[in-house]
Design a protein around this motif. Structure first.
Motif, PDB file in Angstrom:
ATOM      1  N   PHE A 240       0.772  -1.130   0.081  1.00 42.97           N
ATOM      2  CA  PHE A 240       0.106   0.116  -0.001  1.00 42.97           C
ATOM      3  C   PHE A 240       0.929   1.067   0.133  1.00 42.97           C
ATOM      4  CE2 PHE A 240      -2.700  -3.411   1.346  1.00 42.97           C
ATOM      5  CZ  PHE A 240      -3.931  -3.067   0.655  1.00 42.97           C
TER       6      PHE A 240
ATOM      7  N   GLU B 157      -4.105   4.813   0.107  1.00 47.37           N
ATOM      8  CA  GLU B 157      -3.208   3.752   0.431  1.00 47.37           C
ATOM      9  C   GLU B 157      -1.977   4.125   0.997  1.00 47.37           C
ATOM     10  OE1 GLU B 157      -2.848   1.136  -3.320  1.00 47.37           O
ATOM     11  OE2 GLU B 157      -4.023   2.678  -4.105  1.00 47.37           O
TER      12      GLU B 157
ATOM     13  N   LEU C 230      -8.871  -0.767   4.922  1.00 45.86           N
ATOM     14  CA  LEU C 230      -8.024  -1.274   3.838  1.00 45.86           C
ATOM     15  C   LEU C 230      -8.870  -2.578   3.558  1.00 45.86           C
ATOM     16  CD1 LEU C 230      -4.373  -0.469   4.962  1.00 45.86           C
ATOM     17  CD2 LEU C 230      -5.531   0.250   2.784  1.00 45.86           C
ATOM     18  N   ALA C 231      -9.271  -3.417   4.317  1.00 42.68           N
ATOM     19  CA  ALA C 231     -10.223  -4.597   4.026  1.00 42.68           C
ATOM     20  C   ALA C 231     -11.522  -4.072   3.182  1.00 42.68           C
ATOM     21  CB  ALA C 231     -10.517  -4.990   5.308  1.00 42.68           C
TER      22      ALA C 231
ATOM     23  N   CYS D 268      -9.910  -3.032  -0.320  1.00 46.04           N
ATOM     24  CA  CYS D 268      -9.387  -4.349  -1.042  1.00 46.04           C
ATOM     25  C   CYS D 268     -10.656  -5.390  -1.638  1.00 46.04           C
ATOM     26  CB  CYS D 268      -8.779  -5.293  -0.080  1.00 46.04           C
ATOM     27  SG  CYS D 268      -6.899  -5.033   0.368  1.00 46.04           S
TER      28      CYS D 268
ATOM     29  N   THR E 282     -12.115  -2.873  -4.804  1.00 41.60           N
ATOM     30  CA  THR E 282     -11.245  -2.894  -5.725  1.00 41.60           C
ATOM     31  C   THR E 282     -11.220  -4.093  -6.475  1.00 41.60           C
ATOM     32  OG1 THR E 282      -9.032  -3.202  -4.668  1.00 41.60           O
ATOM     33  CG2 THR E 282      -9.896  -0.852  -5.147  1.00 41.60           C
ATOM     34  N   ALA E 283     -11.314  -5.356  -5.476  1.00 40.28           N
ATOM     35  CA  ALA E 283     -11.206  -6.646  -6.234  1.00 40.28           C
ATOM     36  C   ALA E 283     -12.320  -6.931  -7.154  1.00 40.28           C
ATOM     37  CB  ALA E 283     -11.237  -7.749  -5.089  1.00 40.28           C
TER      38      ALA E 283
ATOM     39  N   LYS F   1      -5.883 -12.089  -4.762  1.00 35.65           N
ATOM     40  CA  LYS F   1      -4.959 -11.409  -3.844  1.00 35.65           C
ATOM     41  C   LYS F   1      -5.626 -10.398  -3.010  1.00 35.65           C
ATOM     42  CE  LYS F   1      -3.003  -8.074  -5.621  1.00 35.65           C
ATOM     43  NZ  LYS F   1      -3.354  -6.575  -5.304  1.00 35.65           N
ATOM     44  N   ASN F   2      -6.425  -9.650  -3.623  1.00 33.69           N
ATOM     45  CA  ASN F   2      -7.052  -8.594  -2.850  1.00 33.69           C
ATOM     46  C   ASN F   2      -8.037  -9.134  -1.570  1.00 33.69           C
ATOM     47  OD1 ASN F   2      -5.826  -6.837  -4.499  1.00 33.69           O
ATOM     48  ND2 ASN F   2      -7.434  -5.642  -4.928  1.00 33.69           N
TER      49      ASN F   2
ATOM     50  N   ILE G 133      -5.565 -10.548   1.054  1.00 29.25           N
ATOM     51  CA  ILE G 133      -5.359  -9.445   1.916  1.00 29.25           C
ATOM     52  C   ILE G 133      -6.364  -8.850   2.801  1.00 29.25           C
ATOM     53  CG2 ILE G 133      -4.076  -6.976   1.792  1.00 29.25           C
ATOM     54  CD1 ILE G 133      -2.688  -7.842  -0.657  1.00 29.25           C
ATOM     55  N   ALA G 134      -7.722  -8.567   2.326  1.00 32.37           N
ATOM     56  CA  ALA G 134      -8.860  -8.139   3.079  1.00 32.37           C
ATOM     57  C   ALA G 134      -8.827  -9.150   4.379  1.00 32.37           C
ATOM     58  CB  ALA G 134      -9.907  -8.299   2.366  1.00 32.37           C
TER      59      ALA G 134
END
Length: 145
Positions: A18, A55, A75-76, A79, A82-83, A114-115, A118-119
């Motif tokens: 980020f 970010e 951020l979760a 993610c 955006t995913a 990936k997103n 990460i979430a």
């Protein structure tokens, strides 16, 4: 290795993507603005700058362990959004060979997963806190609510 050191290493690893991505968007928002335009959203350049600022700031908050739970929840959510907005669906670049578009679609699916992954990591961090090696530890913000 102590649990606090492991959590610190985890925060460092989570923050790197980020911080670097945010910095990149702030110094050259054109690629992100192109993706935003492609998704049909307005004010693409402004949104690219806002995404970059978010970010960078949120990544730094995770890195140093400041307001970690809030930054982790945000951020979760970022993610997951955006995913699904930018990384779901097939890629079809005109005049590209079908195999190339297929490969790009596979890469896009990997980015989506990936997103989402990460979430999940951010939700764990939000739930269990940043550990004792964080600025939040000085304020008592390390325990989940």
């Amino acid at each position: 290795m102590s649990q606090n050191v492991i959590v610190l290493i985890g925060r460092i690893l989570l923050s790197i993507i980020f911080i670097t991505s945010g910095f990149g968007k702030l110094t050259d928002p054109s690629a992100t603005a192109g993706m935003i335009t492609g998704a049909g959203w307005p004010a693409a350049t402004a949104l690219a700058y806002l995404a970059g600022l978010f970010e960078l700031v949120a990544g730094l908050a995770i890195l140093v362990g400041f307001q970690t739970r809030i930054a982790s929840y945000l951020l979760a959510a970022f993610c997951v959004v955006t995913a699904f907005v930018f990384h779901s669906g097939a890629i079809n670049v005109p005049d590209f060979p079908p195999a190339a578009n297929g490969l790009l679609t596979v890469f896009n699916q990997i980015m989506m997963m990936k997103n989402i992954t990460i979430a999940g990591a951010f939700l764990v961090l939000a739930g269990f806190g940043p550990g004792a090696l964080a600025l939040d530890a000085r304020t008592g913000n390390t325990v989940a609510a």
